[in-house]
Design a protein around this motif. Structure first.
Motif, PDB file in Angstrom:
ATOM      1  N   PHE A   1       7.566  -1.963  44.703  1.00 22.70           N
ATOM      2  CA  PHE A   1       6.644  -1.155  44.023  1.00 22.70           C
ATOM      3  C   PHE A   1       7.584  -0.339  43.267  1.00 22.70           C
ATOM      4  N   SER A   2       8.795   0.052  43.764  1.00 11.94           N
ATOM      5  CA  SER A   2       9.845   0.754  43.171  1.00 11.94           C
ATOM      6  C   SER A   2      10.628  -0.177  42.114  1.00 11.94           C
TER       7      SER A   2
ATOM      8  N   TYR B   1      12.675  -3.444  36.552  1.00 12.91           N
ATOM      9  CA  TYR B   1      12.815  -4.804  36.120  1.00 12.91           C
ATOM     10  C   TYR B   1      11.872  -4.837  34.788  1.00 12.91           C
ATOM     11  N   SER B   2      10.722  -4.151  34.856  1.00 11.25           N
ATOM     12  CA  SER B   2       9.922  -4.258  33.424  1.00 11.25           C
ATOM     13  C   SER B   2      10.758  -3.619  32.358  1.00 11.25           C
TER      14      SER B   2
ATOM     15  N   SER C   1       2.970  -0.748  35.789  1.00 15.89           N
ATOM     16  CA  SER C   1       2.733   0.354  36.760  1.00 15.89           C
ATOM     17  C   SER C   1       1.199   0.121  37.315  1.00 15.89           C
ATOM     18  N   MET C   2       0.397  -0.313  36.349  1.00 14.25           N
ATOM     19  CA  MET C   2      -1.378  -0.308  36.800  1.00 14.25           C
ATOM     20  C   MET C   2      -1.350  -1.235  37.882  1.00 14.25           C
ATOM     21  N   CYS C   3      -0.903  -2.443  37.738  1.00 17.02           N
ATOM     22  CA  CYS C   3      -0.971  -3.538  38.649  1.00 17.02           C
ATOM     23  C   CYS C   3      -0.152  -3.300  40.102  1.00 17.02           C
TER      24      CYS C   3
ATOM     25  N   PHE D   1       8.449  -2.521  54.339  1.00 11.87           N
ATOM     26  CA  PHE D   1       9.217  -2.707  53.419  1.00 11.87           C
ATOM     27  C   PHE D   1       9.190  -3.692  52.279  1.00 11.87           C
ATOM     28  N   GLY D   2       8.414  -4.862  52.668  1.00 15.29           N
ATOM     29  CA  GLY D   2       8.305  -5.707  51.673  1.00 15.29           C
ATOM     30  C   GLY D   2       7.383  -5.436  50.591  1.00 15.29           C
ATOM     31  N   ILE D   3       6.406  -4.447  51.139  1.00 13.80           N
ATOM     32  CA  ILE D   3       5.491  -4.129  50.097  1.00 13.80           C
ATOM     33  C   ILE D   3       5.914  -2.633  49.206  1.00 13.80           C
ATOM     34  N   THR D   4       6.766  -1.911  49.929  1.00 12.64           N
ATOM     35  CA  THR D   4       7.162  -0.699  49.219  1.00 12.64           C
ATOM     36  C   THR D   4       8.231  -0.888  48.189  1.00 12.64           C
TER      37      THR D   4
END
Length: 103
Positions: free
Chosen positions: A18-19, A24-25, A41-43, A12-15
Motif C-alpha cells: 500500500f505504501s 513505484y507508480s 492509489s484508487m486501486c 505486513f504483506g498487505i500494508t
C-alpha cells in the motif's frame, strides 16, 4: 501464538505494498501522466473499502478471513514478477519516451 504471527505477517504483506505503490507508480508512469498515480492509489484504496466486508466471511468459516488475508499478499507478490524493472534507468517524462522505450 502461531495465529498471531501469521496475522502480523499478513498485515505486513498487505500494508507494505500500500505504501510502495506510490513510489513505484511515480517511477513507471511518465511525469505528464498524473492519472496513472491516481489510478494506482484508487486501486490500493479499494482494499481498504472492502476490508470491513471481511466480517461477513466469518459466516462461511472462522478461518475464511485469515485465508483471504493470506492469499492476497501472496497473489500480489506473484504478480510483481510482471512489473518492469526500473533500477538504473532514467525516469520517463513524456508519453513519447514511454512509447519508444522497452519498459
Amino acid at each position: 501464538f502461531i495465529k498471531t504471527i501469521l496475522a502480523m505477517v499478513g498485515k505486513f504483506g498487505i500494508t507494505a505494498p500500500f505504501s510502495i505503490i506510490y513510489v513505484y507508480s511515480a517511477e513507471v508512469f511518465p511525469t505528464v501522466v498524473q492519472n496513472g498515480i491516481g489510478m494506482a492509489s484508487m486501486c490500493a484504496r479499494i482494499g481498504g473499502v472492502l476490508a470491513p466486508l471481511m466480517f461477513f466471511l466469518r459466516h462461511i468459516s472462522l478461518e475464511a478471513p485469515m485465508v483471504v488475508c493470506g492469499i492476497c499478499p501472496l497473489l500480489g507478490a506473484a504478480l510483481t514478477v510482471l512489473l518492469p524493472e526500473t533500477a538504473n534507468r532514467p525516469l520517463l517524462d513524456t508519453i513519447e519516451e514511454v512509447e519508444g522505450s522497452d519498459v
